[in-house]
Design a protein around this motif. Structure first.
Motif, short mmCIF file in Angstrom:
data_model
loop_
_atom_site.label_atom_id
_atom_site.label_comp_id
_atom_site.label_asym_id
_atom_site.label_seq_id
_atom_site.Cartn_x
_atom_site.Cartn_y
_atom_site.Cartn_z
N THR A 2 0.83 -1.20 0.00
CA THR A 2 0.00 0.00 0.00
C THR A 2 0.86 1.25 0.00
O THR A 2 0.58 2.21 -0.72
CB THR A 2 -0.94 0.00 1.22
OG1 THR A 2 -1.78 -1.15 1.13
CG2 THR A 2 -1.82 1.24 1.24
N LYS A 3 1.93 1.25 0.79
CA LYS A 3 2.81 2.41 0.85
C LYS A 3 3.49 2.67 -0.49
O LYS A 3 3.64 3.82 -0.91
CB LYS A 3 3.85 2.25 1.96
CG LYS A 3 3.25 2.34 3.34
CD LYS A 3 4.30 2.17 4.41
CE LYS A 3 3.64 2.20 5.78
NZ LYS A 3 4.59 2.04 6.87
N LEU A 4 3.87 1.61 -1.17
CA LEU A 4 4.48 1.76 -2.49
C LEU A 4 3.47 2.34 -3.48
O LEU A 4 3.79 3.27 -4.23
CB LEU A 4 5.02 0.41 -2.99
CG LEU A 4 5.54 0.41 -4.43
CD1 LEU A 4 6.77 1.31 -4.54
CD2 LEU A 4 5.85 -1.00 -4.88
N LEU A 5 2.27 1.79 -3.49
CA LEU A 5 1.24 2.28 -4.40
C LEU A 5 0.89 3.74 -4.12
O LEU A 5 0.75 4.55 -5.05
CB LEU A 5 -0.02 1.41 -4.30
CG LEU A 5 0.09 0.00 -4.86
CD1 LEU A 5 -1.14 -0.81 -4.50
CD2 LEU A 5 0.29 0.04 -6.38
N VAL A 10 1.16 9.48 -5.58
CA VAL A 10 1.48 10.88 -5.28
C VAL A 10 2.59 11.39 -6.20
O VAL A 10 2.50 12.50 -6.72
CB VAL A 10 1.87 11.03 -3.79
CG1 VAL A 10 2.42 12.43 -3.50
CG2 VAL A 10 0.67 10.74 -2.90
N LEU A 11 3.63 10.60 -6.41
CA LEU A 11 4.72 11.02 -7.30
C LEU A 11 4.23 11.28 -8.72
O LEU A 11 4.57 12.30 -9.33
CB LEU A 11 5.84 9.98 -7.31
CG LEU A 11 6.77 10.00 -6.11
CD1 LEU A 11 7.70 8.79 -6.14
CD2 LEU A 11 7.57 11.29 -6.10
N VAL A 12 3.45 10.37 -9.25
CA VAL A 12 2.95 10.55 -10.62
C VAL A 12 2.02 11.75 -10.69
O VAL A 12 2.04 12.50 -11.66
CB VAL A 12 2.27 9.26 -11.14
CG1 VAL A 12 1.62 9.50 -12.48
CG2 VAL A 12 3.27 8.14 -11.25
N ALA A 13 1.23 11.96 -9.64
CA ALA A 13 0.35 13.13 -9.63
C ALA A 13 1.16 14.42 -9.69
O ALA A 13 0.83 15.33 -10.46
CB ALA A 13 -0.54 13.11 -8.38
#
Length: 144
Positions: A2-5, A10-13
């Motif tokens: 979950t933390k990775l996803l 957030v990074l892609v956003a």
């Protein structure tokens, strides 16, 4: 997992949606100031290309978002459903009105940069509301 996803979401956003909102916001003003010079045309083409390319990359935002929501078990929460609807509205606005409007400007077809500016403002407002919903998450147990 979950933390990775969530991290990827957030990074892609930030990396994908940020440039679209900035470039799309700059385009109408650049179009109004344009004198038709090669430099102005190059600027407009660059801003349009940034919007197109990063819009395609932005498709990963809801993909990672849905995967994160699924792993958190919040797929049916109202705040998430509203966020999904607003994200879809922003995507439609970008794909159906903003990008074609920019293309019309580049093709020297009759266009209204002020209308394009308004649509871009709405697009940015939709994203701002989505970000707020993601942070506040009404009904969240995190106490936010």
């Amino acid at each position: 997992m979950t933390k990775l996803l969530l991290s990827l979401h957030v990074l892609v956003a930030i990396i994908a949606i940020g440039p679209v909102t900035v470039a799309a916001s700059m385009f109408p003003a650049a179009a109004r100031r344009s004198t038709g010079s090669d430099r102005d045309r190059t600027t407009l083409r660059l801003l349009h290309r940034i919007c197109r390319v990063y819009a395609l990359l932005g498709v990963a935002v809801p993909v990672f978002g849905l995967a994160t929501a699924s792993s958190l078990g919040v797929l049916t929460d109202a705040w998430l459903l509203v966020s999904i609807a607003l994200t879809l509205a922003a995507a439609v606005l970008l794909g159906v009105l903003i990008l074609p409007g920019q293309s019309r400007v580049l093709a020297d077809e009759p266009s209204r940069p002020a209308r394009l500016g308004m649509l871009t403002g709405i697009f940015n407002l939709l994203w701002a509301v989505v970000v707020i919903l993601m942070i506040v998450r009404p009904g969240s147990t995190t106490g936010a």
